[in-house]
Design an enzyme around this catalytic site. Sequence first.
Site, PDB file in Angstrom:
ATOM      1  N   HIS A   1      -7.044   2.035  -1.519  1.00  0.00           N
ATOM      2  CA  HIS A   1      -6.910   3.139  -1.207  1.00  0.00           C
ATOM      3  C   HIS A   1      -6.410   2.987   0.716  1.00  0.00           C
ATOM      4  CE1 HIS A   1     -10.722   4.674  -2.693  1.00  0.00           C
ATOM      5  NE2 HIS A   1      -9.424   4.791  -3.216  1.00  0.00           N
ATOM      6  N   GLU A   2      -6.123   3.595   1.095  1.00  0.00           N
ATOM      7  CA  GLU A   2      -5.961   4.193   2.735  1.00  0.00           C
ATOM      8  C   GLU A   2      -4.471   3.569   1.980  1.00  0.00           C
ATOM      9  OE1 GLU A   2      -9.053   2.652   2.405  1.00  0.00           O
ATOM     10  OE2 GLU A   2      -9.502   4.712   3.062  1.00  0.00           O
TER      11      GLU A   2
ATOM     12  N   HIS B   1     -13.067  -6.221  -4.358  1.00  0.00           N
ATOM     13  CA  HIS B   1     -12.689  -5.339  -4.130  1.00  0.00           C
ATOM     14  C   HIS B   1     -12.557  -5.964  -2.332  1.00  0.00           C
ATOM     15  CE1 HIS B   1     -14.128  -1.880  -0.593  1.00  0.00           C
ATOM     16  NE2 HIS B   1     -12.780  -2.096  -1.237  1.00  0.00           N
ATOM     17  N   HIS B   2     -11.358  -6.025  -1.495  1.00  0.00           N
ATOM     18  CA  HIS B   2     -10.518  -6.159  -0.685  1.00  0.00           C
ATOM     19  C   HIS B   2     -10.395  -5.090   0.221  1.00  0.00           C
ATOM     20  CE1 HIS B   2      -8.357 -10.374  -2.992  1.00  0.00           C
ATOM     21  NE2 HIS B   2      -9.819  -9.778  -3.315  1.00  0.00           N
ATOM     22  N   GLU B   3     -11.583  -4.615   1.104  1.00  0.00           N
ATOM     23  CA  GLU B   3     -11.657  -4.341   2.478  1.00  0.00           C
ATOM     24  C   GLU B   3     -10.383  -4.757   3.663  1.00  0.00           C
ATOM     25  OE1 GLU B   3     -11.703  -0.632   3.439  1.00  0.00           O
ATOM     26  OE2 GLU B   3     -10.876  -1.164   5.347  1.00  0.00           O
TER      27      GLU B   3
ATOM     28  N   GLU C   1      -5.335   6.067  -3.695  1.00  0.00           N
ATOM     29  CA  GLU C   1      -5.925   6.679  -2.696  1.00  0.00           C
ATOM     30  C   GLU C   1      -5.181   8.051  -2.549  1.00  0.00           C
ATOM     31  OE1 GLU C   1     -10.621   7.854  -0.493  1.00  0.00           O
ATOM     32  OE2 GLU C   1      -9.077   6.026   0.440  1.00  0.00           O
TER      33      GLU C   1
ATOM     34  N   GLU D   1     -15.075  10.434  -1.480  1.00  0.00           N
ATOM     35  CA  GLU D   1     -15.858   9.422  -0.142  1.00  0.00           C
ATOM     36  C   GLU D   1     -16.538  11.349   0.653  1.00  0.00           C
ATOM     37  OE1 GLU D   1     -14.256   7.434   1.477  1.00  0.00           O
ATOM     38  OE2 GLU D   1     -12.235   7.677   2.334  1.00  0.00           O
TER      39      GLU D   1
ATOM     40  N   GLU E   1      -5.786  11.484   4.835  1.00  0.00           N
ATOM     41  CA  GLU E   1      -6.574  12.306   4.041  1.00  0.00           C
ATOM     42  C   GLU E   1      -6.831  13.206   4.997  1.00  0.00           C
ATOM     43  OE1 GLU E   1      -9.906   8.931   3.811  1.00  0.00           O
ATOM     44  OE2 GLU E   1      -8.770   7.982   3.144  1.00  0.00           O
TER      45      GLU E   1
END
Length: 730
Positions: free
Chosen positions: A500-501, A431-433, A519, A525, A181
């Site tokens: 993501h990440e 969603h799994h953060e 991502e 964001e 990022e």
Amino acid sequence: MKRIKNNIIRKLQLLIVNCTLLICLFSCSTPKNEVASPDGKIHLSFNIDDDGFMYYDVKVNDSVFITPSLLGFEAKNGLNLKNSFVITKTKFTSENETWSQIWGENKTIRNNYNEMAVHLENEDSIFLVMRFRLFNDGLGFRYEYKVTDIDSVIITDELTSFNIKENGTSWSIPASFETYELLYRTLPINEVEDANTPFTFKTESGIYASIHEAALTDFPEMTLKKTEKLKTLETENNFDSQLLRFSDSQILSFKTQLAPYPDKKTKAIFTSDSQRTYAIRLSNSATQHLSNLATQILNFKTPWRTIQISDKAVGLINSNLILNLNEPCVLEGDLSWIRPMKYVGVWWSMHLGVESWVINDRHGATTENAKRYIDFAANNNIDAVLFEGWNEGWDSWGGRQNFDFTKAYADFDIDEIMRYAKERNIEVIGHHETGGNIANYERQLEEAYRWTAGKGIHCVKTGYAGGLPDGHNHHGQYNVRHYRKVVETAARHHITLDVHEPIKPTGIRRTYPNMMTREGARGMEWNAWSEGNPPEHHVTLPFTRLLAGPMDYTPGTFDILFENTRNSPQRKKWNDNDKGNSRVNTTLAKQLANWVILYSPLQMASDMIEHYEGHPAFQFFRDFNPDCDWSEALQGEPGEYIVVVRRAGEDFFLGAATNGSAREVAVPLTFLPENHDFVATIYSDGDDAHWETNPTSYKIEKKIISHSDTLFINMAAGGGCAVSFKVITK
Ligand code: NOJ
Ligand code: CA
């Protein structure tokens, strides 16, 4: 001991091979280790020097493109993976086939290459096949090692180099084993100290190329580091010595840098106990004791090292090289659970700071809000809704990172929400953060996916916003294995993924089409809480990050200046980068164009739904179909502008975008089928639009057009244009 004895025998055997080769040199012509692309424009040759070090070089259109560049690996415990090699045989084969995929920029893909497999051995009993594949759009090569009498190989460095002959311009982000990022840089090639891949460049003589990797499955990621030439090929007969002097005078040499294992000196580990198929223990009988090393062979393959090559910048985007170098789909049976979708989500409000992930009086993922989003999706031809902040654990984000993936917050009645979504024919995206707490996630993995599937959820967005445990980094072998494990687990439960990440894409989506999007670059964001992504960002991504695969950028912010939320009493700063002056650095029309340009089979309209209600320009997203059959990048230059068209069924969608400069482009509509008229709905920048001063000025026109017309598109500074084409049946 056994290995030492075997090595002495090998040395004698290789002496005989060497003598035979020498006799052959005098009696027959020198064997040529050279292979060309099917159209004959790209040539690669492989050579070894007097010490048995290996090199490759590349010519494009008969001009030197990559000068002799070193190959090989360093390994622990004196294992020699880099030199003393002799060629035992070279095999040439070709492929020309078409294959299809259930989703992608193109559903049908041609795979046409010439292959050269160079078989090598050295006196340390290392067997190696260097496999080179040359396509019309570039090349790939990988190492296939076979090591005997050993049960683990510990790689400490990769020597693979890319000695680019000519200087030119490059587009890349800096190398980092933790994040992608980062902002893109446009730099002369010789000023790049290090870079992540895809590393895209254009040489002074006009060749566009991009260095990357394909099929990264059990290895650390590769980055590039500027380097003095590691070693110059010494064998005189093969190369023009002038050429070597030339490239020595400029530093255009890049060496592979692999992400480290925690002890920093180790990069990758292969053991015969590894769960991966690369580590194969051969035994004569099923009962043979595992410690009997006599029959033990450790096989491991590296990912492909790739160079996409084209005489046009858009040729890189239209290349299918990365997918062609991946294994075919391994998922069997009915795959209708994998499908492209448009989605909205309880998401942007949290990034803007007007709602929160954690449960409190500003909580976003409440049952009531969920139903509002489901209604909006159902009323606007949108397939799915994402809910972030739905589960227990958000109070530990940035701390212990203790998320629970099977416990919904008390104000998120998941059963009622799933019932309602089903009634309205809407998919829910889970969603799994993880916060980077891999151990916590892996502990729950199987149960989390079983539970999620049981609720009727077929798609999960994952995230790794936080440091990894035990000194591991995001892009090392440890996490590459983890990401793969998640893909496999999700596939077993018929769940698709948006990561993501992530680790960067390398074409795994061909093998596991449930790995849909990710991502892995600065997405939308960043506009919510930082200086944001500059206007050139979106016209650089297609030529860099997106060459690797789809991106969940999440375009579509309509309240570009945050006029509806900036002064809201609900708003709370939550991100340190937030200086209170953030905004989106594009025009509104460019937000629409990005839905077409920034390819993702899961395509999000990122804004809060109240900003779309009643907005005429939202019709483009209503009409848009992310399940495309065919795509082509028509025009563009990295960091400058781009024009892309995609076909989905009978509809066509076109996206054009520019950097900070206004420009006009003429687009011949020859991609439309002949003998049909189409209604083109054109969403473009208003005459007075400018990303900085007047970003929301736009206009919508309708025209009847056909194959023989040319569309003239005027884009404001930081602007763009989106067009939907609907066929008028004759
Ligand atoms: C970072 C992701 O990129 C973003 O989409 C997500 O909302 C946050 N992490 C929280 O999970
Ligand atoms: Ca992110």
